[in-house]
Design an enzyme around this catalytic site. Sequence first.
Site, mmCIF file in Angstrom:
data_model
loop_
_atom_site.group_PDB
_atom_site.id
_atom_site.type_symbol
_atom_site.label_atom_id
_atom_site.label_comp_id
_atom_site.label_asym_id
_atom_site.label_seq_id
_atom_site.Cartn_x
_atom_site.Cartn_y
_atom_site.Cartn_z
ATOM 1 N N ASP A 11 12.568 -10.354 14.169
ATOM 2 C CA ASP A 11 11.976 -11.057 13.041
ATOM 3 C C ASP A 11 10.921 -12.030 13.570
ATOM 4 O O ASP A 11 11.146 -12.725 14.568
ATOM 5 C CB ASP A 11 13.054 -11.810 12.252
ATOM 6 N N ASN A 45 0.864 -16.863 6.719
ATOM 7 C CA ASN A 45 0.387 -16.460 5.394
ATOM 8 C C ASN A 45 -0.156 -17.641 4.608
ATOM 9 O O ASN A 45 -1.188 -17.541 3.931
ATOM 10 C CB ASN A 45 1.511 -15.779 4.614
ATOM 11 N N HIS A 52 -2.798 -13.662 3.398
ATOM 12 C CA HIS A 52 -1.998 -12.468 3.664
ATOM 13 C C HIS A 52 -2.764 -11.413 4.456
ATOM 14 O O HIS A 52 -2.157 -10.625 5.186
ATOM 15 C CB HIS A 52 -1.505 -11.874 2.342
ATOM 16 N N ASP A 88 -1.200 -9.720 7.638
ATOM 17 C CA ASP A 88 -1.045 -8.285 7.832
ATOM 18 C C ASP A 88 -1.549 -7.860 9.215
ATOM 19 O O ASP A 88 -0.944 -7.011 9.882
ATOM 20 C CB ASP A 88 -1.812 -7.516 6.754
ATOM 21 N N GLU A 94 8.406 -9.189 7.524
ATOM 22 C CA GLU A 94 8.150 -9.467 8.943
ATOM 23 C C GLU A 94 9.305 -9.027 9.829
ATOM 24 O O GLU A 94 9.464 -9.506 10.955
ATOM 25 C CB GLU A 94 7.880 -10.959 9.151
#
Length: 356
Positions: free
Chosen positions: A227, A235, A240, A244, A269
Amino acid sequence: MEFIAARQMQDGSAPLGLFERIGLFLADHRLSPEPAHYTFSYHVLSDPNGALARAVAALTDGGVRLSRDDIVSLGGEAVTGPAVELVHDTPRVASPPPATGPDADALIARTQQQVDGFADTVRAIHGEAVDFGRDIAASAAAMRKDTLADGIDEIARLTGAMLERVRQVEARLAVATRETEELRAALDVARGNARSDPLTELANRRAFDEAYANLTPGTSAIVAVCDVDHFKRVNDEFGHAVGDRVLKSIGNTLATECEGHLVARLGGEEFAILFVGLELNEARVLVERARSAIGARRLRLRSTDAFIGTITISAGVARVFASERQEAGIGRADAALYAAKRAGRNRVEIAPEAGA
């Protein structure tokens, strides 16, 4: 086609000719009057009961327009560029329909259409053979009454006619074979897309679950759940789109450092790695190597050179068994991941062995 027939009946006018129906078809689907589009429309409308017409009818049921991808998938050629919509005989440019990826419903419709097409071809071959046999029998009976020369001439005529029918059937079979190969390729793409994460191009959760479920009975494997630490900050601060790109970079690093093993993005994530044929410590070494590689990078925005900061991951590693429920094995890896988070993040924790 049903939508053309409905339009003809609205004002009680006489049935339209093929040329007029092709024009309406192009307008209905906002296709430019290019030769390729005209050719496709001609093949659809000239044989309204044919396999192609049935496939188009299935895809456009409910008033849905054909997309350019639909036309290509059905063996036609789609011309890029704006479409033309005919309104009161005045052409105006319309926005092209959005591009779509392989659609499962469309592929199912095409598969059914292909099966129906083969069935029709087989029935046609059977019918031709029966007719030929009947004609030969009738000619043989006639030969008993007529002269030998007349009988031979009739047999020759029937044989020539049968050969022409065979050639026509062979042509249909060749087209059906080509369409089948194209359909098989499209299905392969669809299967790949169904098991691939579109952002990172890694395996997705479905592919991971299938691989886990297919573990050889009686064996064990290693699962790592990873994670991204404090990913919400990325973000929130950079948007975002940047987030990404960070996820894609992390996915690439995991795939590189753990090459030869299944790396999947489970969602958000969170990533997972399935190690088969490794011991627990061997898998931990690979995950540690990936964690170090990710943490060593200093990410900046290429457009502004703004410093994003150090990105780290936490991971939990656990041995899993083919004989146990997947939730149990993944649960141990998750528990180890949470332990790594509580211990300060940017670390790898190993879960206790099952039953320990």
